[in-house]
Write a protein that holds these residues in place. Structure first.
Motif, PDB file in Angstrom:
ATOM      1  N   GLY A   1       0.707  -1.286  -0.107  1.00 56.99           N
ATOM      2  CA  GLY A   1      -0.001  -0.001   0.085  1.00 56.99           C
ATOM      3  C   GLY A   1       0.983   1.148   0.030  1.00 56.99           C
ATOM      4  N   GLY A   2       0.335   2.337  -0.027  1.00 54.30           N
ATOM      5  CA  GLY A   2       0.838   3.721  -0.137  1.00 54.30           C
ATOM      6  C   GLY A   2      -0.108   4.835  -0.579  1.00 54.30           C
ATOM      7  N   ALA A   3       0.353   6.221  -0.803  1.00 53.27           N
ATOM      8  CA  ALA A   3      -0.464   7.102  -1.102  1.00 53.27           C
ATOM      9  C   ALA A   3       0.496   8.160  -2.337  1.00 53.27           C
ATOM     10  N   ILE A   4      -0.121   8.116  -3.304  1.00 58.11           N
ATOM     11  CA  ILE A   4       0.394   8.958  -4.470  1.00 58.11           C
ATOM     12  C   ILE A   4      -0.294  10.327  -4.659  1.00 58.11           C
ATOM     13  N   VAL A   5       0.339  11.207  -4.395  1.00 60.00           N
ATOM     14  CA  VAL A   5      -0.072  12.690  -4.491  1.00 60.00           C
ATOM     15  C   VAL A   5       0.347  13.455  -5.344  1.00 60.00           C
ATOM     16  N   SER A   6      -0.441  14.351  -6.327  1.00 63.12           N
ATOM     17  CA  SER A   6       0.234  15.105  -7.412  1.00 63.12           C
ATOM     18  C   SER A   6      -0.148  16.666  -7.203  1.00 63.12           C
ATOM     19  N   THR A   7       0.692  17.545  -7.431  1.00 60.31           N
ATOM     20  CA  THR A   7       0.403  18.761  -7.747  1.00 60.31           C
ATOM     21  C   THR A   7      -0.198  19.172  -8.878  1.00 60.31           C
ATOM     22  N   GLY A   8      -1.480  19.317  -8.986  1.00 65.80           N
ATOM     23  CA  GLY A   8      -1.891  19.524 -10.287  1.00 65.80           C
ATOM     24  C   GLY A   8      -2.338  21.162 -10.454  1.00 65.80           C
ATOM     25  N   SER A   9      -3.472  21.414 -11.120  1.00 63.47           N
ATOM     26  CA  SER A   9      -3.863  22.810 -11.271  1.00 63.47           C
ATOM     27  C   SER A   9      -5.315  23.012 -11.423  1.00 63.47           C
ATOM     28  N   TYR A  10      -5.712  24.135 -11.147  1.00 64.42           N
ATOM     29  CA  TYR A  10      -7.286  24.413 -11.518  1.00 64.42           C
ATOM     30  C   TYR A  10      -7.354  24.291 -12.868  1.00 64.42           C
ATOM     31  N   THR A  11      -6.405  24.453 -13.806  1.00 69.56           N
ATOM     32  CA  THR A  11      -6.524  24.468 -15.207  1.00 69.56           C
ATOM     33  C   THR A  11      -6.697  22.958 -15.734  1.00 69.56           C
ATOM     34  N   CYS A  12      -6.782  22.145 -14.892  1.00 68.40           N
ATOM     35  CA  CYS A  12      -7.247  20.694 -15.329  1.00 68.40           C
ATOM     36  C   CYS A  12      -8.523  20.370 -15.171  1.00 68.40           C
ATOM     37  N   THR A  13      -9.385  21.549 -14.691  1.00 66.02           N
ATOM     38  CA  THR A  13     -10.672  21.490 -14.730  1.00 66.02           C
ATOM     39  C   THR A  13     -11.591  22.742 -15.587  1.00 66.02           C
ATOM     40  N   VAL A  14     -10.756  23.494 -15.548  1.00 63.49           N
ATOM     41  CA  VAL A  14     -11.165  24.826 -16.379  1.00 63.49           C
ATOM     42  C   VAL A  14     -10.214  25.144 -17.286  1.00 63.49           C
ATOM     43  N   ALA A  15     -10.655  25.940 -18.355  1.00 62.82           N
ATOM     44  CA  ALA A  15      -9.781  26.497 -19.220  1.00 62.82           C
ATOM     45  C   ALA A  15      -9.486  27.877 -19.414  1.00 62.82           C
ATOM     46  N   LEU A  16      -8.324  28.346 -19.570  1.00 65.36           N
ATOM     47  CA  LEU A  16      -8.030  29.905 -19.626  1.00 65.36           C
ATOM     48  C   LEU A  16      -6.993  29.785 -20.972  1.00 65.36           C
ATOM     49  N   PRO A  17      -7.204  31.278 -21.583  1.00 65.78           N
ATOM     50  CA  PRO A  17      -6.454  31.429 -22.728  1.00 65.78           C
ATOM     51  C   PRO A  17      -4.769  31.265 -22.657  1.00 65.78           C
ATOM     52  N   GLU A  18      -4.171  30.872 -23.761  1.00 66.70           N
ATOM     53  CA  GLU A  18      -2.791  30.332 -23.695  1.00 66.70           C
ATOM     54  C   GLU A  18      -2.226  29.692 -22.674  1.00 66.70           C
ATOM     55  N   GLY A  19      -2.987  28.493 -22.699  1.00 65.23           N
ATOM     56  CA  GLY A  19      -2.723  27.433 -21.603  1.00 65.23           C
ATOM     57  C   GLY A  19      -2.827  26.237 -22.409  1.00 65.23           C
ATOM     58  N   ALA A  20      -2.752  25.812 -23.575  1.00 67.76           N
ATOM     59  CA  ALA A  20      -2.813  24.810 -24.173  1.00 67.76           C
ATOM     60  C   ALA A  20      -1.995  23.780 -23.574  1.00 67.76           C
TER      61      ALA A  20
END
Length: 258
Positions: free
Chosen positions: A141-160
């Protein structure tokens, strides 16, 4: 302080006792704050970063194993996990924090731009996760945690490139939760908002104005401090979140709620 509060604080201060962790992107910002929290709460930590100054981290946190390496290379990920196994006897926690950003219109984003962002945010995280998953499977067992971003759920310009890379990491997290659940391995990702770190100064000449523009449109009226995101990462790595897996946890000051 009541006895109950004192007991809770004592328990939290030792919640990672006997556990070993690997943190990428650990030389500064959220990564360094995460190392500090894990260390303060009893974890034995392997800290990895591309920056050479990662080697000074043990001066602040004696016993932390610091490695300078590029996680976009398979051998770095393998070496980091093996170091945890050899030095600490196992690996219980992986924090995928290393990241690269890019703000460019889609028409100006080159193949090299796209590949550079994907190499760190998706490919590098995949390498580290694959090696850690193998070790955690053997450990039970174990835990995997990642630092993501709000941009993985909403879109902003210039962030493709950036948004696509964080979206890939979010989807990888969900797959890990499904595959890892029967093995006792949990996986979650923090959809972090804009964070005030010195890293922003290196990529934007208007970093102060940029931060202020985000602060003005968030319900909390400010951007995040690195230690606030580190707290969420550590919570998701801890037994306190034992029934949370496959989650995209927003820590964005309410930005995506507007």
């Amino acid at each position: 302080m009541t006895p109950a509060t004192a007991s809770a604080e004592a328990s939290e201060s030792a919640e990672f006792a006997g556990k070993s962790a690997l943190v990428t992107g650990a030389a500064r910002g959220v990564g360094k704050e995460t190392v500090a929290l894990l260390y303060a709460r009893g974890a034995r930590v392997v800290a990895v970063d591309l920056r050479p100054d990662i080697t000074t981290l043990p001066d602040e946190f004696p016993g932390v194993l610091a490695m300078c390496g590029d996680i976009t290379q398979e051998e770095t990920a393998a070496r980091a996990v093996q170091s945890a196994l050899d030095t600490f006897g196992g690996l219980d926690i992986l924090v995928n924090n290393a990241g690269r950003t890019l703000n460019k219109p889609i028409t100006e984003t080159t193949a090299e731009d796209w590949d550079a962002v994907m190499a760190v945010n998706a490919r590098g995280a995949f390498f580290c996760t694959r090696e850690a998953f193998r070790a955690m499977k053997n450990r039970g067992g174990g835990a995997i945690v990642s630092t993501g971003s709000y941009t993985c759920t909403v879109a902003l310009p210039e962030g493709a490139a950036y948004s696509a890379s964080k979206g890939a990491l979010a989807q990888l997290t969900k797959v890990l939760a499904v595959e890892g659940g029967p093995l006792g391995i949990r996986a979650n990702i923090v959809a972090a908002g804009v964070i005030e770190t010195d890293f922003l100064d290196t990529i934007r000449s208007d970093s102060r104005a940029y931060l202020a523009s985000f602060a003005d449109v968030q319900p909390l009226g400010r951007v995040a401090q690195p230690e606030e995101i580190a707290e969420v990462l550590c919570f998701l790595a801890s037994p306190r979140s034992s029934f949370i897996t496959g989650a995209v946890v927003a820590a964005d000051g309410g930005f995506t709620a507007v």
